[in-house]
Scaffold this motif. Structure first.
Motif, PDB file in Angstrom:
ATOM      1  N   GLY A 234     -11.313 -10.957  -3.585  1.00 12.49           N
ATOM      2  CA  GLY A 234     -11.085 -11.607  -2.105  1.00 12.49           C
ATOM      3  C   GLY A 234      -9.611 -11.304  -1.547  1.00 12.49           C
ATOM      4  N   TYR A 235      -8.650 -11.615  -2.588  1.00  8.84           N
ATOM      5  CA  TYR A 235      -7.156 -11.610  -1.914  1.00  8.84           C
ATOM      6  C   TYR A 235      -7.065  -9.941  -1.576  1.00  8.84           C
ATOM      7  CZ  TYR A 235      -2.232 -11.731  -2.698  1.00  8.84           C
ATOM      8  OH  TYR A 235      -0.866 -11.477  -2.103  1.00  8.84           O
ATOM      9  N   ALA A 236      -7.694  -9.111  -2.487  1.00 10.87           N
ATOM     10  CA  ALA A 236      -7.260  -7.614  -2.197  1.00 10.87           C
ATOM     11  C   ALA A 236      -7.813  -7.228  -0.820  1.00 10.87           C
ATOM     12  CB  ALA A 236      -8.009  -6.716  -3.132  1.00 10.87           C
ATOM     13  N   MET A 237      -8.839  -7.676  -0.381  1.00  8.48           N
ATOM     14  CA  MET A 237      -9.461  -7.581   1.157  1.00  8.48           C
ATOM     15  C   MET A 237      -8.538  -7.918   2.128  1.00  8.48           C
ATOM     16  SD  MET A 237     -13.524  -8.151   1.150  1.00  8.48           S
ATOM     17  CE  MET A 237     -13.548  -9.838   0.341  1.00  8.48           C
ATOM     18  N   LEU A 238      -7.840  -9.479   1.888  1.00  5.16           N
ATOM     19  CA  LEU A 238      -6.893  -9.970   2.756  1.00  5.16           C
ATOM     20  C   LEU A 238      -5.585  -8.925   2.649  1.00  5.16           C
ATOM     21  CD1 LEU A 238      -7.524 -13.608   2.082  1.00  5.16           C
ATOM     22  CD2 LEU A 238      -7.871 -12.475   4.024  1.00  5.16           C
ATOM     23  N   ALA A 239      -5.359  -8.780   1.475  1.00  2.00           N
ATOM     24  CA  ALA A 239      -3.894  -7.812   1.332  1.00  2.00           C
ATOM     25  C   ALA A 239      -4.182  -6.530   1.928  1.00  2.00           C
ATOM     26  CB  ALA A 239      -3.762  -7.885  -0.095  1.00  2.00           C
ATOM     27  N   SER A 240      -5.349  -5.986   2.133  1.00  2.00           N
ATOM     28  CA  SER A 240      -5.421  -4.725   2.831  1.00  2.00           C
ATOM     29  C   SER A 240      -5.346  -4.865   4.296  1.00  2.00           C
ATOM     30  CB  SER A 240      -6.857  -4.011   2.185  1.00  2.00           C
ATOM     31  OG  SER A 240      -7.073  -4.015   0.897  1.00  2.00           O
ATOM     32  N   GLY A 241      -5.828  -5.989   4.835  1.00  2.00           N
ATOM     33  CA  GLY A 241      -5.701  -6.176   6.004  1.00  2.00           C
ATOM     34  C   GLY A 241      -4.451  -6.299   6.350  1.00  2.00           C
ATOM     35  N   GLY A 242      -3.620  -7.215   5.771  1.00  2.00           N
ATOM     36  CA  GLY A 242      -2.169  -7.276   5.800  1.00  2.00           C
ATOM     37  C   GLY A 242      -1.393  -6.002   5.803  1.00  2.00           C
ATOM     38  N   VAL A 243      -1.734  -5.070   4.857  1.00  2.00           N
ATOM     39  CA  VAL A 243      -0.826  -3.872   4.724  1.00  2.00           C
ATOM     40  C   VAL A 243      -1.163  -3.012   5.902  1.00  2.00           C
ATOM     41  CG1 VAL A 243      -0.975  -1.847   3.448  1.00  2.00           C
ATOM     42  CG2 VAL A 243      -0.748  -3.949   2.602  1.00  2.00           C
ATOM     43  N   SER A 244      -2.547  -3.245   6.480  1.00  2.00           N
ATOM     44  CA  SER A 244      -2.747  -2.406   7.736  1.00  2.00           C
ATOM     45  C   SER A 244      -2.387  -2.740   9.276  1.00  2.00           C
ATOM     46  CB  SER A 244      -4.497  -2.414   7.848  1.00  2.00           C
ATOM     47  OG  SER A 244      -4.840  -3.926   8.480  1.00  2.00           O
ATOM     48  N   LEU A 245      -1.625  -3.935   8.922  1.00  3.06           N
ATOM     49  CA  LEU A 245      -1.077  -4.282  10.382  1.00  3.06           C
ATOM     50  C   LEU A 245       0.574  -4.114  10.217  1.00  3.06           C
ATOM     51  CD1 LEU A 245      -2.461  -8.070  10.273  1.00  3.06           C
ATOM     52  CD2 LEU A 245      -3.220  -6.065  11.801  1.00  3.06           C
ATOM     53  N   LEU A 246       0.973  -3.510   9.007  1.00  2.00           N
ATOM     54  CA  LEU A 246       2.353  -3.031   9.116  1.00  2.00           C
ATOM     55  C   LEU A 246       2.419  -1.813  10.040  1.00  2.00           C
ATOM     56  CD1 LEU A 246       3.258  -3.663   5.364  1.00  2.00           C
ATOM     57  CD2 LEU A 246       4.482  -4.665   7.338  1.00  2.00           C
ATOM     58  N   PRO A 247       3.699  -1.691  10.504  1.00  4.20           N
ATOM     59  CA  PRO A 247       3.950  -0.306  11.176  1.00  4.20           C
ATOM     60  C   PRO A 247       4.272   0.665   9.957  1.00  4.20           C
ATOM     61  CG  PRO A 247       5.534  -2.152  11.899  1.00  4.20           C
ATOM     62  CD  PRO A 247       4.876  -2.752  10.882  1.00  4.20           C
ATOM     63  N   TRP A 248       3.875   1.954  10.522  1.00  6.15           N
ATOM     64  CA  TRP A 248       4.034   2.930   9.402  1.00  6.15           C
ATOM     65  C   TRP A 248       5.168   3.066   8.731  1.00  6.15           C
ATOM     66  CZ3 TRP A 248       7.458   6.833   9.602  1.00  6.15           C
ATOM     67  CH2 TRP A 248       8.046   6.788  10.874  1.00  6.15           C
ATOM     68  N   VAL A 256       4.425   1.822  -0.106  1.00  9.58           N
ATOM     69  CA  VAL A 256       2.720   1.589  -0.001  1.00  9.58           C
ATOM     70  C   VAL A 256       2.057   2.683   0.567  1.00  9.58           C
ATOM     71  CG1 VAL A 256       1.068  -0.067   0.848  1.00  9.58           C
ATOM     72  CG2 VAL A 256       3.393  -0.702   0.551  1.00  9.58           C
ATOM     73  N   PRO A 257       1.478   3.422  -0.404  1.00  6.26           N
ATOM     74  CA  PRO A 257       1.010   4.826  -0.129  1.00  6.26           C
ATOM     75  C   PRO A 257      -0.639   4.684   0.817  1.00  6.26           C
ATOM     76  CG  PRO A 257       0.451   4.216  -2.102  1.00  6.26           C
ATOM     77  CD  PRO A 257       1.285   3.055  -1.847  1.00  6.26           C
ATOM     78  N   VAL A 258      -0.289   4.204   2.155  1.00  8.21           N
ATOM     79  CA  VAL A 258      -1.582   4.085   2.745  1.00  8.21           C
ATOM     80  C   VAL A 258      -1.331   4.756   4.200  1.00  8.21           C
ATOM     81  CG1 VAL A 258      -2.923   2.291   3.872  1.00  8.21           C
ATOM     82  CG2 VAL A 258      -1.925   1.683   1.779  1.00  8.21           C
ATOM     83  N   PRO A 259      -1.852   6.148   4.308  1.00 10.21           N
ATOM     84  CA  PRO A 259      -1.621   6.788   5.429  1.00 10.21           C
ATOM     85  C   PRO A 259      -2.403   6.175   6.730  1.00 10.21           C
ATOM     86  CG  PRO A 259      -2.238   8.225   3.527  1.00 10.21           C
ATOM     87  CD  PRO A 259      -2.555   6.858   3.332  1.00 10.21           C
ATOM     88  N   ASP A 260      -2.190   6.382   8.017  1.00  6.35           N
ATOM     89  CA  ASP A 260      -2.669   5.748   9.039  1.00  6.35           C
ATOM     90  C   ASP A 260      -4.051   5.886   9.089  1.00  6.35           C
ATOM     91  OD1 ASP A 260      -0.240   4.905   9.991  1.00  6.35           O
ATOM     92  OD2 ASP A 260      -0.208   6.356  11.510  1.00  6.35           O
ATOM     93  N   VAL A 261      -4.836   6.917   8.686  1.00  8.10           N
ATOM     94  CA  VAL A 261      -6.127   7.079   8.633  1.00  8.10           C
ATOM     95  C   VAL A 261      -6.804   6.270   7.663  1.00  8.10           C
ATOM     96  CG1 VAL A 261      -5.934   8.945   7.062  1.00  8.10           C
ATOM     97  CG2 VAL A 261      -7.891   8.762   8.755  1.00  8.10           C
ATOM     98  N   VAL A 262      -6.188   5.994   6.503  1.00 10.77           N
ATOM     99  CA  VAL A 262      -6.907   5.238   5.611  1.00 10.77           C
ATOM    100  C   VAL A 262      -6.587   3.726   5.871  1.00 10.77           C
ATOM    101  CG1 VAL A 262      -6.683   4.172   3.157  1.00 10.77           C
ATOM    102  CG2 VAL A 262      -6.338   6.886   3.707  1.00 10.77           C
ATOM    103  N   SER A 263      -5.542   3.540   6.633  1.00 10.45           N
ATOM    104  CA  SER A 263      -5.317   2.229   7.066  1.00 10.45           C
ATOM    105  C   SER A 263      -6.282   1.643   8.128  1.00 10.45           C
ATOM    106  CB  SER A 263      -3.618   1.974   7.672  1.00 10.45           C
ATOM    107  OG  SER A 263      -3.719   0.633   8.496  1.00 10.45           O
ATOM    108  N   ALA A 264      -6.538   2.731   8.905  1.00  8.57           N
ATOM    109  CA  ALA A 264      -7.510   2.332  10.099  1.00  8.57           C
ATOM    110  C   ALA A 264      -9.212   2.334   9.670  1.00  8.57           C
ATOM    111  CB  ALA A 264      -7.441   3.413  11.211  1.00  8.57           C
ATOM    112  N   LEU A 265      -9.522   3.231   8.738  1.00 10.28           N
ATOM    113  CA  LEU A 265     -10.886   3.299   8.277  1.00 10.28           C
ATOM    114  C   LEU A 265     -11.166   2.617   7.144  1.00 10.28           C
ATOM    115  CD1 LEU A 265     -11.285   7.290   8.888  1.00 10.28           C
ATOM    116  CD2 LEU A 265     -11.940   5.379  10.510  1.00 10.28           C
ATOM    117  N   VAL A 266     -10.117   2.164   6.475  1.00 10.10           N
ATOM    118  CA  VAL A 266     -10.428   1.367   4.998  1.00 10.10           C
ATOM    119  C   VAL A 266      -9.784   0.080   4.961  1.00 10.10           C
ATOM    120  CG1 VAL A 266     -10.359   1.515   2.492  1.00 10.10           C
ATOM    121  CG2 VAL A 266     -10.816   3.559   3.721  1.00 10.10           C
ATOM    122  N   ALA A 267      -8.567   0.155   5.192  1.00  7.92           N
ATOM    123  CA  ALA A 267      -7.788  -1.118   4.901  1.00  7.92           C
ATOM    124  C   ALA A 267      -8.244  -2.305   5.876  1.00  7.92           C
ATOM    125  CB  ALA A 267      -6.308  -0.834   4.793  1.00  7.92           C
ATOM    126  N   ARG A 268      -8.044  -1.538   7.290  1.00 13.20           N
ATOM    127  CA  ARG A 268      -8.431  -2.616   8.269  1.00 13.20           C
ATOM    128  C   ARG A 268      -9.905  -3.354   8.301  1.00 13.20           C
ATOM    129  NH1 ARG A 268      -5.414  -1.734  13.703  1.00 13.20           N
ATOM    130  NH2 ARG A 268      -3.697  -2.220  12.038  1.00 13.20           N
TER     131      ARG A 268
END
Length: 322
Positions: A234-248, A256-268
């Motif tokens: 559960g924390y990992a889901m919230l953390a993924s959401g938090g990371v997705s909100l960070l500017p690139w 943090v190795p999360v490209p924009d496409v991964v951020s939009a399609l997975v993390a968010r």
């Protein structure tokens, strides 16, 4: 008496666990002080700042805010040297949560007491960053960065994960209202609109740096949180959401190795699921805030409405205490 359904029990247990982590085991007593006190308040449930700070999106927003704030080397030095974020992470979260709740939802008297207490603590937080440059927590310039990074993160999260995003006009009001307590804390001329907020954030970019302490703190928050194994998904889901909100650029600086496409399609999407789970769990608590009751009384507010944080009559949105 019909026993509650298993799903209802799970919902309540989740709500209790979340409340205990964020507000502490004495959360009901703290909430009673905030909600039960009689007196004039800055905000009502209709105010944007109340709506944002009362929402479950504050869970991923808190992580976004911390990750962004730690990119200022002096802010990070203060956290590493004085906050005890590793030895007592939940205590630090609970103190921050109580401050936000008090300054948003509490009486004006209690809000000003909380602000005065934090100002006093800031006066004792001094030191040098990793390059030997002196810092102090009460420095208005440093407070300006912390405030801007915080409200940008909170607003981004609400607009992304909240049920009813703010209009452009309401978002400007949120920024203005969030600046009221910040001005009293020591921020000079806090931003009054989303556009001003973007300018302020941009002005700090040359000062930002991913120090070793910042990268270590990011690893702690994202990869090694102080949680039992059953709570980590559960924390990992919230953390993924938090990371997705960070500017690139912030993700890049922190490694943090999360490209924009991964951020939009997975993390968010994971952030949406995590926030929905938090919202469901908190809704299962029997103890409700006055603002949660459809026909409940509205707290008394200042009789005057002003448009500048230095005006004493300004109404400020209340922060939700669980």
């Amino acid at each position: 008496m019909i026993p509650p359904a298993p799903s209802r029990l799970v919902q309540r247990q989740l709500g209790l666990m979340l409340r205990s982590r964020v507000a502490g085991d004495d959360a009901p007593a703290r909430a009673q002080r905030i909600w039960g006190a009689e007196g004039e308040r800055w905000f009502t449930p209709k105010d944007p700042v109340w709506r944002v700070h009362a929402d479950a999106s504050m869970f991923p927003a808190g992580l976004t805010s911390l990750l962004l704030q730690m990119l200022h080397p002096m802010a990070m030095a203060g956290v590493a040297g004085h906050s005890g974020y590793k030895s007592d992470p939940w205590g630090r979260l609970q103190r921050t949560s109580e401050y936000l709740a008090t300054t948003t939802f509490g009486t004006i008297e209690h809000a000003e007491e909380a602000i005065a207490s934090v100002r006093s603590i800031h006066e004792r937080v001094r030191g040098k960053d990793h390059r030997g440059r002196p810092y102090r927590a009460g420095d208005p310039h440093l407070l300006g960065w912390v405030h801007a990074a915080e409200i940008d993160s909170f607003l981004r999260a609400y607009q992304t994960f909240g049920d009813t995003p703010l209009t452009d006009e309401e978002a400007d009001v949120y920024v203005r209202q969030a600046g009221i307590s910040a001005a009293r804390l020591g921020v000079v001329d806090p931003p009054q609109s989303v556009a001003e907020l973007a300018v302020v954030l941009g002005s700090y970019r040359p000062e930002l740096e991913a120090t070793p302490a910042a990268r270590e703190a990011a690893r702690f928050l994202l990869l090694d949180p102080p949680l039992p194994f059953y709570a980590r998904p559960g924390y990992a889901m919230l953390a993924s959401g938090g990371v997705s909100l960070l500017p690139w650029w912030a993700r890049e600086m922190l490694g943090v190795p999360v490209p924009d496409v991964v951020s939009a399609l997975v993390a968010r999407p994971l952030g949406h699921l995590g926030t929905a789970a938090v919202r469901w769990g908190m809704a299962g608590l029997a103890e409700r805030r006055p603002s949660d009751l459809p026909d409940g009384p509205e707290p008394a507010t200042s009789s005057q409405t002003s448009r500048h944080p230095d005006e004493r009559g300004q109404r400020v949105g209340d922060l939700a205490a669980s």
